[in-house]
Design an enzyme around this catalytic site. Structure first.
Site, PDB file in Angstrom:
ATOM      1  N   HIS A 146       0.805  -1.241   0.000  1.00  0.00           N
ATOM      2  CA  HIS A 146       0.000   0.000   0.000  1.00  0.00           C
ATOM      3  C   HIS A 146       0.830   1.279   0.000  1.00  0.00           C
ATOM      4  CE1 HIS A 146      -3.614  -2.311   0.583  1.00  0.00           C
ATOM      5  NE2 HIS A 146      -3.259  -2.732   1.784  1.00  0.00           N
TER       6      HIS A 146
HETATM    7  N1  ZLM Z   1      -9.166   2.451  11.580  1.00  0.00           N
HETATM    8  N2  ZLM Z   1      -5.371  -0.891  16.553  1.00  0.00           N
HETATM    9  C1  ZLM Z   1      -3.955  -3.956   5.305  1.00  0.00           C
HETATM   10  C2  ZLM Z   1      -4.255  -2.582   5.886  1.00  0.00           C
HETATM   11  C3  ZLM Z   1      -5.677  -2.428   6.333  1.00  0.00           C
HETATM   12  C4  ZLM Z   1      -9.056   2.546   7.659  1.00  0.00           C
HETATM   13  C5  ZLM Z   1     -10.595   2.004   9.618  1.00  0.00           C
HETATM   14  C6  ZLM Z   1      -8.301   1.851  12.592  1.00  0.00           C
HETATM   15  C7  ZLM Z   1      -7.599  -2.044  10.628  1.00  0.00           C
HETATM   16  C8  ZLM Z   1      -7.309  -1.999  12.052  1.00  0.00           C
HETATM   17  C9  ZLM Z   1      -5.014  -0.193  14.318  1.00  0.00           C
HETATM   18  C10 ZLM Z   1      -4.997  -0.758  17.963  1.00  0.00           C
HETATM   19  C11 ZLM Z   1      -2.162  -5.278   4.045  1.00  0.00           C
HETATM   20  C12 ZLM Z   1      -8.918   1.058   7.347  1.00  0.00           C
HETATM   21  C13 ZLM Z   1      -9.763   1.390  10.719  1.00  0.00           C
HETATM   22  C14 ZLM Z   1      -9.001   1.150  13.714  1.00  0.00           C
HETATM   23  C15 ZLM Z   1      -9.224   4.041   9.654  1.00  0.00           C
HETATM   24  C16 ZLM Z   1      -7.633  -1.544   8.520  1.00  0.00           C
HETATM   25  C17 ZLM Z   1      -4.713  -0.131  15.649  1.00  0.00           C
HETATM   26  C18 ZLM Z   1      -7.710  -2.710  14.294  1.00  0.00           C
HETATM   27  C19 ZLM Z   1      -6.716  -1.849  14.768  1.00  0.00           C
HETATM   28  O1  ZLM Z   1      -6.946  -2.464  17.010  1.00  0.00           O
HETATM   29  C20 ZLM Z   1      -6.364  -1.770  16.180  1.00  0.00           C
HETATM   30  C21 ZLM Z   1      -5.563   0.505  18.563  1.00  0.00           C
HETATM   31  C22 ZLM Z   1      -6.018  -1.070  13.856  1.00  0.00           C
HETATM   32  C23 ZLM Z   1      -6.316  -1.137  12.499  1.00  0.00           C
HETATM   33  C24 ZLM Z   1      -8.008  -2.769  12.946  1.00  0.00           C
HETATM   34  N3  ZLM Z   1      -7.191  -1.138   9.714  1.00  0.00           N
HETATM   35  C25 ZLM Z   1      -8.317  -3.020   9.953  1.00  0.00           C
HETATM   36  N4  ZLM Z   1      -8.314  -2.671   8.633  1.00  0.00           N
HETATM   37  C26 ZLM Z   1      -7.392  -0.836   7.231  1.00  0.00           C
HETATM   38  C27 ZLM Z   1      -5.967  -1.022   6.746  1.00  0.00           C
HETATM   39  C28 ZLM Z   1      -2.493  -4.097   4.965  1.00  0.00           C
HETATM   40  O2  ZLM Z   1      -2.553  -6.487   4.629  1.00  0.00           O
HETATM   41  O3  ZLM Z   1      -2.844  -5.196   2.806  1.00  0.00           O
HETATM   42  C29 ZLM Z   1      -0.663  -5.316   3.701  1.00  0.00           C
HETATM   43  C30 ZLM Z   1       0.270  -5.443   4.831  1.00  0.00           C
HETATM   44  N5  ZLM Z   1      -7.666   0.563   7.396  1.00  0.00           N
HETATM   45  O4  ZLM Z   1      -9.874   0.366   7.092  1.00  0.00           O
HETATM   46  C31 ZLM Z   1      -9.782   2.963   8.780  1.00  0.00           C
HETATM   47  C32 ZLM Z   1     -10.238   3.289   7.440  1.00  0.00           C
HETATM   48  C33 ZLM Z   1      -8.393   3.403  10.793  1.00  0.00           C
HETATM   49 ZN    ZN Z   2      -3.882  -7.308   3.337  1.00  0.00          ZN
END
Ligand code: ZLM
Ligand code: ZN
Ligand code: CA
Length: 393
Positions: A146
């Site tokens: 990404h």
């Molecule tokens: N929030 N903590 C894949 C990348 C996926 C963006 C919605 C964050 C999470 C996720 C972070 C501890 C690859 C989004 C989500 C909550 C804005 C995503 C920190 C849980 C946590 O518990 C968590 C406080 C966090 C982040 C869930 N983020 C799940 N999905 C995605 C990014 C990367 O696998 O493709 C390659 C390595 N982000 O959905 C939000 C819109 C941030």
């Molecule tokens: Zn992924």
């Protein structure tokens, strides 16, 4: 005595950096670099290191990172420090520069080292391929698809894949990039958007409003301007929850064979994100270790120089299973390894089941509902076939 031997006249190299695995994104962050340690310990327990060339990769230099990334971004990445007091509310940093410091891409101790080590393994892998010293080069610490030229995104800060492909392009006229992570490989697609020397193909869960990053629709195929050489050189395979091994492998084999026939790549880069497996903390598919590995096997059979990258994967025990099985496929010992995990495997209790290939029922209890009707899969195959009529080697 594992009975695993070095393949004759066929070289597999394994690139890792144990220092990388010690970094932490934060206690509850889904990305756990420690999954690399768990994967390696299973690979070593099966005795596979005797069948590969094992390298501790060096960190990539600033200049190497600057092959893709802007110096503004790298300078900031190299100097920002984690905040002494962690914020509890998401994205409350008023000066969130380059998308750094939110909850997806937090600032942590040693961040720059972590990034340069991931890129270093990917680059070492690419150099072994270019030097024709490896037929398959493995960099499980890479695959961070990404990251953009001047922006962190989705747990990725430095795009090691783009940096590695740029290296391949110094020796190879055309490179095929394939991405089986459950997320769209947007950073790699964007980096090579305007060239016909790289074709990018991503298989992913697609739901523009509810699943990250929201891009990668079926008809998102590169620049719309036909004069742009990159036109038609981005292939996207948008999928829905619950896809099975049989469906995924049918799609993968059909689509990749047609692409290879038309595009005639001279090297292949495969991102093996393990979050497409059933039971992943972030993923939505019903893939088993066998189905995920079948993609690697298919790529190996194309008989082209191949780099295997890691990527996502948020249930560490299943990440370790998949990347172990895929390492065995690279070496060609997949028929010799036992389904029962070796007795002396460190952290053996982490794996819950004592097998390499747990059943869907063991992984999930109840499999996720499959929302991929055969008719839709046929539409996807038809669209890609149509798209490929515009592609020439
Ligand atoms: N929030 N903590 C894949 C990348 C996926 C963006 C919605 C964050 C999470 C996720 C972070 C501890 C690859 C989004 C989500 C909550 C804005 C995503 C920190 C849980 C946590 O518990 C968590 C406080 C966090 C982040 C869930 N983020 C799940 N999905 C995605 C990014 C990367 O696998 O493709 C390659 C390595 N982000 O959905 C939000 C819109 C941030
Ligand atoms: Zn992924
Ligand atoms: Ca993908």
């Amino acid at each position: 005595e594992s009975g695993i031997t070095r393949p004759k006249g066929y070289n597999v190299s394994f690139h890792c950096n144990p220092e990388m695995e010690k970094h932490h994104f934060g206690v509850t962050h889904p990305m756990k670099p420690w999954r690399l340690t768990l994967s390696k310990s299973l690979i070593y327990s099966y005795g596979m290191s005797f069948a590969m060339d094992n390298y501790v990769s060096r960190a990539a230099t600033y200049e190497e990172l600057a092959d893709f990334h802007s110096t503004d971004y790298l300078d900031f990445l190299g100097t920002v420090l984690p905040e002494p007091v962690p914020r509890d509310v998401e994205n409350q940093n008023p000066d969130l520069k380059f998308n750094l410091g939110g909850s997806d891409c937090p600032l942590f101790e040693g961040l720059y080292d972590y990034c340069s080590m991931s890129a270093g393994s990917a680059l070492d892998a690419a150099r072994k391929i270019c030097a024709k010293q490896s037929d398959i080069a493995i960099a499980w610490g890479g695959g961070l698809h990404h990251a953009k030229k001047a922006e962190a995104s989705g747990f990725c800060y430095i795009n090691d894949i783009v940096i590695a492909i740029l290296e391949l392009l110094r020796h190879h006229p055309r490179v095929l990039y394939i991405d089986i992570d459950v997320h769209h490989g947007d950073g790699v697609e964007e980096a090579f958007f305007s060239t016909d020397r790289v074709m990018t193909v991503s298989f992913h869960k697609y739901d523009p409003n509810n699943f990250f990053p929201g891009t990668g629709a079926l008809d998102d195929n590169g620049p719309k301007n036909e004069q742009n050489p990159g036109a038609h050189h981005a292939v996207n395979v948008p999928l829905n929850d619950g896809i099975t091994d049989e469906q995924y492998d049918m799609l993968f084999n059909t689509i990749i064979s047609r692409i290879v026939e038309k595009f005639r790549p001279s090297a292949v880069a495969l991102q093996c994100g393990a979050d497409s497996l059933a039971g992943d903390r972030l993923g939505r598919f019903n893939l088993q270790v066998q189905g995920h590995g079948a993609c690697v096997e298919f790529c190996k059979r194309m008989n082209l120089p191949l780099i295997l990258f890691g990527g996502g994967g948020y249930t560490p025990r299943n990440v370790a299973r998949a990347w172990t099985y895929e390492t065995s496929i690279a070496i060609g010992c997949q028929d010799k390894i036992s389904d029962v995990l070796p007795q002396h495997t460190p952290w053996r209790d982490q794996f819950r089941q004592e097998t390499l290939f747990p059943t869907l029922e063991q992984i999930l209890g109840e499999p996720r509902q499959n929302k991929n009707p055969p008719k839709r899969l046929q539409e996807i195959v038809n669209h890609v076939s149509e798209q490929l009529r515009f592609v020439q080697a």
